[in-house]
Design a protein around this motif. Sequence first.
Motif, PDB file in Angstrom:
ATOM      1  N   GLU A  54      39.266  45.940  38.590  1.00 10.40           N
ATOM      2  CA  GLU A  54      40.041  44.780  38.145  1.00 10.40           C
ATOM      3  C   GLU A  54      41.430  45.210  37.676  1.00 10.40           C
ATOM      4  OE1 GLU A  54      36.504  41.770  36.652  1.00 10.40           O
ATOM      5  OE2 GLU A  54      37.084  43.424  35.333  1.00 10.40           O
ATOM      6  N   MET A  55      41.496  46.351  36.998  1.00 11.69           N
ATOM      7  CA  MET A  55      42.780  46.893  36.555  1.00 11.69           C
ATOM      8  C   MET A  55      43.656  47.261  37.744  1.00 11.69           C
ATOM      9  SD  MET A  55      43.464  50.665  34.967  1.00 11.69           S
ATOM     10  CE  MET A  55      42.814  51.285  36.525  1.00 11.69           C
ATOM     11  N   ASP A  63      50.945  46.002  46.363  1.00  4.92           N
ATOM     12  CA  ASP A  63      50.482  47.043  47.284  1.00  4.92           C
ATOM     13  C   ASP A  63      49.146  46.616  47.898  1.00  4.92           C
ATOM     14  OD1 ASP A  63      49.757  49.313  48.658  1.00  4.92           O
ATOM     15  OD2 ASP A  63      50.212  50.700  47.024  1.00  4.92           O
ATOM     16  N   SER A  64      49.215  45.884  48.981  1.00  2.00           N
ATOM     17  CA  SER A  64      47.995  45.376  49.615  1.00  2.00           C
ATOM     18  C   SER A  64      47.182  46.483  50.282  1.00  2.00           C
ATOM     19  CB  SER A  64      48.344  44.287  50.635  1.00  2.00           C
ATOM     20  OG  SER A  64      48.817  43.128  49.989  1.00  2.00           O
ATOM     21  N   ASP A  65      47.853  47.518  50.755  1.00  2.00           N
ATOM     22  CA  ASP A  65      47.156  48.651  51.375  1.00  2.00           C
ATOM     23  C   ASP A  65      46.218  49.302  50.367  1.00  2.00           C
ATOM     24  OD1 ASP A  65      46.334  50.924  52.714  1.00  2.00           O
ATOM     25  OD2 ASP A  65      48.344  51.726  53.040  1.00  2.00           O
ATOM     26  N   PHE A  66      46.756  49.709  49.209  1.00  2.83           N
ATOM     27  CA  PHE A  66      45.934  50.349  48.188  1.00  2.83           C
ATOM     28  C   PHE A  66      44.881  49.380  47.650  1.00  2.83           C
ATOM     29  CE2 PHE A  66      45.095  51.563  43.728  1.00  2.83           C
ATOM     30  CZ  PHE A  66      44.626  52.851  43.930  1.00  2.83           C
ATOM     31  N   SER A  67      45.248  48.126  47.474  1.00  5.40           N
ATOM     32  CA  SER A  67      44.297  47.145  46.964  1.00  5.40           C
ATOM     33  C   SER A  67      43.124  46.964  47.921  1.00  5.40           C
ATOM     34  CB  SER A  67      45.006  45.805  46.728  1.00  5.40           C
ATOM     35  OG  SER A  67      45.999  45.924  45.721  1.00  5.40           O
ATOM     36  N   ALA A  68      43.401  47.007  49.221  1.00  4.39           N
ATOM     37  CA  ALA A  68      42.320  46.915  50.202  1.00  4.39           C
ATOM     38  C   ALA A  68      41.406  48.131  50.118  1.00  4.39           C
ATOM     39  CB  ALA A  68      42.903  46.781  51.610  1.00  4.39           C
ATOM     40  N   PHE A  69      41.993  49.314  49.896  1.00  2.52           N
ATOM     41  CA  PHE A  69      41.173  50.521  49.742  1.00  2.52           C
ATOM     42  C   PHE A  69      40.212  50.397  48.565  1.00  2.52           C
ATOM     43  CE2 PHE A  69      40.722  54.605  47.466  1.00  2.52           C
ATOM     44  CZ  PHE A  69      39.836  55.216  48.340  1.00  2.52           C
ATOM     45  N   MET A  70      40.603  49.624  47.563  1.00  2.00           N
ATOM     46  CA  MET A  70      39.727  49.432  46.409  1.00  2.00           C
ATOM     47  C   MET A  70      38.387  48.841  46.811  1.00  2.00           C
ATOM     48  SD  MET A  70      40.681  50.454  43.405  1.00  2.00           S
ATOM     49  CE  MET A  70      41.144  51.965  44.282  1.00  2.00           C
ATOM     50  N   SER A  71      38.342  48.115  47.930  1.00  4.65           N
ATOM     51  CA  SER A  71      37.064  47.555  48.384  1.00  4.65           C
ATOM     52  C   SER A  71      36.072  48.664  48.708  1.00  4.65           C
ATOM     53  CB  SER A  71      37.276  46.658  49.600  1.00  4.65           C
ATOM     54  OG  SER A  71      37.685  47.416  50.737  1.00  4.65           O
ATOM     55  N   ASP A 104      28.623  45.374  28.726  1.00  6.40           N
ATOM     56  CA  ASP A 104      29.385  45.831  27.551  1.00  6.40           C
ATOM     57  C   ASP A 104      30.549  46.744  27.928  1.00  6.40           C
ATOM     58  OD1 ASP A 104      27.931  44.383  25.736  1.00  6.40           O
ATOM     59  OD2 ASP A 104      26.616  46.042  25.150  1.00  6.40           O
ATOM     60  N   VAL A 105      30.475  47.404  29.091  1.00  3.87           N
ATOM     61  CA  VAL A 105      31.572  48.301  29.480  1.00  3.87           C
ATOM     62  C   VAL A 105      32.599  47.585  30.359  1.00  3.87           C
ATOM     63  CG1 VAL A 105      30.128  50.365  29.276  1.00  3.87           C
ATOM     64  CG2 VAL A 105      30.376  49.249  31.518  1.00  3.87           C
ATOM     65  N   ARG A 106      32.447  46.278  30.500  1.00  4.52           N
ATOM     66  CA  ARG A 106      33.436  45.504  31.244  1.00  4.52           C
ATOM     67  C   ARG A 106      34.360  44.790  30.258  1.00  4.52           C
ATOM     68  NH1 ARG A 106      32.573  40.344  35.375  1.00  4.52           N
ATOM     69  NH2 ARG A 106      34.676  40.414  36.287  1.00  4.52           N
TER      70      ARG A 106
END
Length: 288
Positions: A54-55, A63-71, A104-106
């Motif tokens: 989420e962060m 940065d859509s490239d890096f954001s897509a890698f997050m998947s 709790d860790v979210r």
Amino acid sequence: MLYPELFKQLEAVRWNMDTDIPWDRFDASQLSDEQAQTIKMNAITEWAALPATEMFLRDNKDDSDFSAFMSVWFFEEQKHSLVLMEYLKRFRPDLVPTEQELHDVRFDFDPAPALETLMLHFCGEIRLNHWYRRAAEWHTEPVIKAIYETLARDEARHGGAYLRYMRRAMQKFGDEAKAAFAKVGVLMASARRTAQALHPTNLHVSEKLFPRDTIQSRLPDPEWLEQWLDKQIQFDAVWENKVVERILHNLSLLMERSFSTVQELNRFRKEMSQRVAAATPGAAQPTA
């Protein structure tokens, strides 16, 4: 774009939870209560990929490239939590984390500079690779040993992917990226000088929630990590040096400049900071 190629590379080596984990080799006599408790804590810690993702998505909207890698990263990191919980479900169901313990860790992390965060997580993957390799040696039960070895390989691959994005950032941002990476590299390679383990899950990330603003502080046992490192898997100076060497080695390749010590990296950090300041009209020259 890096995402399509990284997707194919990681997809090609992705392990299957049902067929690639040797569940039939379980030996109950080799699993102690102490060891089982650490598996629970690691399962919850790995769940923290959720707020981290989420962060990343929030702080990398441009940065859509890096954001897509997050998947891909998010899927594989949550899978780590899942396989550890599956182990407990099969062999120690009394220790499976509750949904509340996971939730709790979210929590929301404060916004942070994207370049520094990228480097922080690159170093975190290197460190976690070594932690899990050491955990695999410490455990005596065959199935969990195999699981930690599997997770360690994943973390190494994730570090390699982050390195690709760091190289791309240097092409785009030049000295600014170099200064940011060197700054965090000095911090993360200096863990032997600190009282706590330097990993993203053990750093303060929410001013309003301080002091319960680290992942580790929100675990059922907030003191677990230091106990695990110091007394159980015994992540000593020899292993810490392995982490430092990998950070320095990778930064040397990335910057095309040799760093054999943290001190050399720190001198480079100062040099890059001065160059960034000199190129910024009205900016004060760094003195540290």
